[in-house]
Design an enzyme around this catalytic site. Structure first.
Site: not given
Ligand SMILES: CCCSCc1cc(N)cc2c(=O)[nH]c(N)nc12
Length: 373
Positions: A267, A93
């Site tokens: 995930d 991420d």
């Molecule tokens: C290691 C975690 C990955 S997912 C984290 C995550 C979780 C959720 N729920 C939303 C987002 C989002 O909108 N953007 C980004 N970059 N990440 C999100």
């Protein structure tokens, strides 16, 4: 395996999709569940156990790894795969989501985010370009654009501002990523719970011809029906020949219903975090192993499972370990839950392949509703 990044849509069954993502470090069978290895470890698990459960890919996280041990040190040590001894694909991420949720956010503007580390209070700035640079230093296989995820509820004006900034950041991330054969950068659809903003975000990202698309800005506190409705609005605007990744989702129930609407990748920390707190996901629904009814139950969580944690340990022992706050309790339940999630994904993939996904979904949910024996 493939020297380039390729997605093959193999079959559809209603809205459900069966596919494969092929890349140099391995193939990802979709629909796929990706265990979260935020700080270079899937908490309480050995990565060869994670692999044995059936995981084709795990997640890492720019925010955490840039703070500790730093991306530059990971690069000096040969990259994340070598450091953590996971030779298969890793998706990272971009860090923006964690900045909003974990750090002392100091500033967010066109240039990026400025924040105080939750580790030692040091000040950091992350631009779209720096996020991609960090993910490159980690040698990540699938890199996420830097985005701004707005917590719901929020005003349409606030959601629009964040969505439009995320689109501009997507463009900058695409330029910074350049052309890396065998790797991919995914865009992230934003737009909160506002249908027309979701459509605008998805259409604009689709025009950027990226390797894959995530649906972000969901699983942030909204009711499940809102999340599912946003999928119904967003997914038709994304190219069918590219993978779709629903970020941060979810429970087994969320996953089934999102597969039915066309999601390929998931995930969530749910299986591992719940496991550490004594909550087991099983084919007969959720089991809170802390409950007194398990104190002398010598049955395993699932005698049909090929996971040792599910098959070879009694509920009574798991109950004792969790009540005693012993590390082994969280380890065994994390192992069991990840194995159950992968068993569910394998069942989903098999059902789509055989054209019986609707029946599989109904039977699975009926078994959950029947509850634990
Ligand atoms: C290691 C975690 C990955 S997912 C984290 C995550 C979780 C959720 N729920 C939303 C987002 C989002 O909108 N953007 C980004 N970059 N990440 C999100």
């Amino acid at each position: 395996m493939s020297e380039s990044f390729q997605f093959q849509l193999k079959k559809t069954d209603g809205g459900a999709r069966l596919g494969e993502v092929s890349m140099p470090r391995g193939t990802i069978r979709t629909p796929a569940f990706m265990p979260v290895g935020t700080v270079g470890t899937v908490k309480a698990m050995y990565l060869d156990q994670v692999r044995e459960t059936g995981a084709d890919i795990i997640l890492g996280n720019t925010y955490h790894l840039m703070l500790r041990p730093t991306a530059e040190r990971v690069a000096r040590l040969g990259g994340l795969h070598q450091l953590i001894r996971w030779p298969h694909p890793i998706l990272t991420d971009s860090g923006g989501f964690q900045v909003m949720s974990l750090s002392g956010l100091r500033k967010l503007d066109e240039q990026g985010v400025t924040f105080k580390s939750h580790v030692d209070g040091s000040l950091h700035h992350m631009s779209p370009e720096r996020s991609i640079e960090i993910q490159g230093l980690l040698d990540s296989d699938i890199q996420m654009q830097l985005d701004e995820c707005v917590a719901l509820p929020a005003t349409p004006k606030e959601i629009e501002r964040a969505m439009e900034m995320s689109l501009r950041w997507a463009d900058r991330c695409k330029v910074a990523f350049g052309n890396q054969p065998g790797k991919a950068m995914f865009g992230i659809v934003q737009g909160g719970d506002v249908p027309e903003l979701r459509v605008r975000s998805a259409q604009a990202l689709s025009s950027m011809d990226l390797k894959g698309y995530a649906v972000g800005g969901l699983a942030v506190g909204e009711p499940q029906e809102v999340m599912l409705r946003m999928l119904e609005i967003t997914l038709p605007e994304l190219p069918t020949e590219k993978p779709r990744y629903l970020m941060g989702v979810g429970t087994p129930d969320d996953i089934l219903k999102s597969v039915a609407r066309g999601i390929d990748m998931f995930d969530c920390v749910m299986p591992t975090r719940s496991g550490r707190h004594g909550l087991a996901f099983t084919r007969r629904g959720k089991v809170n192993i802390r409950n007194a009814r398990h104190a002398e139950d010598m049955r395993p969580l699932d005698e049909q499972s090929n996971c040792p944690a599910s098959r070879d340990y009694s509920r009574a022992y798991l109950h004792h370990l969790v009540r005693a706050n012993e590390a082994l309790g969280g380890m065994l339940l994390s192992w069991h839950n990840l194995a159950y999630y992968q068993e569910l994904m394998q069942g989903i993939r098999q059902a789509i392949a055989e054209g019986r996904f609707a029946d599989f979904m109904a039977e699975t949910m009926e078994n959950w509703a029947r509850g634990d024996l």
